[in-house]
Design an enzyme around this catalytic site. Structure first.
Site, PDB file in Angstrom:
ATOM      1  N   LYS A 195       7.312   3.519   2.156  1.00  0.00           N
ATOM      2  CA  LYS A 195       7.334   4.591   3.349  1.00  0.00           C
ATOM      3  C   LYS A 195       8.256   3.690   4.263  1.00  0.00           C
ATOM      4  O   LYS A 195       9.008   4.498   5.229  1.00  0.00           O
ATOM      5  CB  LYS A 195       6.091   4.683   3.804  1.00  0.00           C
ATOM      6  CG  LYS A 195       5.662   5.455   5.166  1.00  0.00           C
ATOM      7  CD  LYS A 195       6.439   6.972   4.902  1.00  0.00           C
ATOM      8  CE  LYS A 195       6.199   7.865   5.802  1.00  0.00           C
ATOM      9  NZ  LYS A 195       4.990   8.352   6.185  1.00  0.00           N
ATOM     10  N   LYS A 263       5.938   2.152  15.091  1.00  0.00           N
ATOM     11  CA  LYS A 263       5.035   1.449  14.419  1.00  0.00           C
ATOM     12  C   LYS A 263       5.543   1.288  13.072  1.00  0.00           C
ATOM     13  O   LYS A 263       5.567   0.201  12.380  1.00  0.00           O
ATOM     14  CB  LYS A 263       3.520   2.310  14.393  1.00  0.00           C
ATOM     15  CG  LYS A 263       2.650   1.866  13.234  1.00  0.00           C
ATOM     16  CD  LYS A 263       1.341   2.571  13.260  1.00  0.00           C
ATOM     17  CE  LYS A 263       1.352   3.959  12.775  1.00  0.00           C
ATOM     18  NZ  LYS A 263       1.620   3.983  11.469  1.00  0.00           N
TER      19      LYS A 263
END
Length: 312
Positions: A195, A263
């Site tokens: 990811k 993030k």
């Protein structure tokens, strides 16, 4: 659930009924007969959100008063929470998932916790090691971040990146198949690494699309015609397909908020340090996203990179 399975039918639950979790819950309920849910919001409000505008009946959702009850009610639970602090909060305490382990029948399979959140690969590995030390074989962890955005969640076409043991990922695949395409990429944390790689590409692409759109418009080009043409060449991408109209019409209304990319890129930086990769793009992209956030645009859609570039 239809088809041949190597595992008994699993009772499935989901915690985290936001933009991504809500449509995923509907797919899970349709495929598995029902899905367990819980929330801090009132039951009637949550059920109304899940059934609104769909053919999914309220009976498809089994209400649990807290996460502890869900651990007793389910064999596998998908966590679609913002990050690891929220996951740990959901796990611990008298109403947490881990408290429910003590009430599970001894013959029950290990409780499978599927972390669909995008978070630190290192943090997920630490969490898995901690739970294994405390609970042994009673709980399994699979990380399963997704890509495809809200559109993919609604359509059930998400790319689902699995990290965990082969048996645990096989269980997770059967749970998550209604939501898209799950693929095991390695041990625990591998999904988060994938990811992070995905978000590196997404970040680079959306800033390129934003800057290119401003360059073209200020040069007098028809932006819609240009992207229609370039979308058939090497500049094509799923991100261009999904954001082309927004870029052309200057629509960066909230959807996939760009602030979350910060993030994600932090996690990628963490992986770069651990693997001794001297990254070129990562620090630049992270600084660019921070600048977008500091400009007050963090809650806007990814396509806000066009506005950000134009106003910079």
């Amino acid at each position: 659930m239809t088809g041949t399975s190597n595992h008994p039918e699993q009772r499935v639950g989901i915690i985290g009924l936001g933009v991504m979790g809500r449509p995923m819950a509907r797919h899970l309920a349709a495929a598995h007969g029902s899905v367990a849910i819980t929330s801090r919001r009132p039951k009637h409000e949550v059920i109304a959100d899940l059934t609104s505008g769909t053919n999914t009946p309220a009976s498809a959702f089994r209400w649990n008063s807290n996460a502890s009850d869900m651990a007793t009610d389910c064999d596998a639970i998908l966590l679609m929470l913002p990050d690891l602090p929220q996951i740990r909060e959901c796990l611990e305490g008298p109403g947490g998932l881990l408290a429910g382990l003590t009430h599970r029948p001894s013959q029950s399979p290990a409780l499978l916790l599927v972390i669909g959140s995008t978070c630190s690969a290192v943090g997920v590995r630490q969490l898995a090691a901690d739970l294994h030390e405390r609970f042994g074989e009673r709980v399994d962890i699979v990380d399963a971040p997704v890509s495809g955005g809200e559109d993919g969640a609604e359509a059930g076409t998400l790319s689902i990146m699995l990290g965990g043991t082969a048996p645990s990922c096989a269980r997770a695949t059967e749970v998550l198949a209604p939501c898209g395409t799950p693929v095991r990429l390695g041990g625990v944390g591998a999904g988060q690494v994938a990811k992070a790689c995905n978000q590196l590409v997404v970040g680079a692409t959306i800033f390129a699309l934003g800057e290119a759109s401003v360059l073209a418009e200020r040069s007098g080009l028809d932006l819609g015609a240009m992207w229609g043409l370039l979308g058939g060449g090497y500049a094509s991408s799923r991100l261009l397909d999904s954001r082309k109209e927004r870029l052309v019409t200057n629509d960066d209304s909230p959807s996939g908020a760009i602030k979350y990319l910060f993030k994600d890129l932090q996690s990628a930086q963490e992986i770069a340090r651990d693997t001794a990769v001297n990254a070129t793009l990562l620090p630049t992209l992270q600084q660019a996203v921070l600048e977008v956030i500091n400009a007050g645009l963090g809650d806007r859609d990814l396509s806000v990179t066009k506005r950000f570039t134009a106003e910079r």
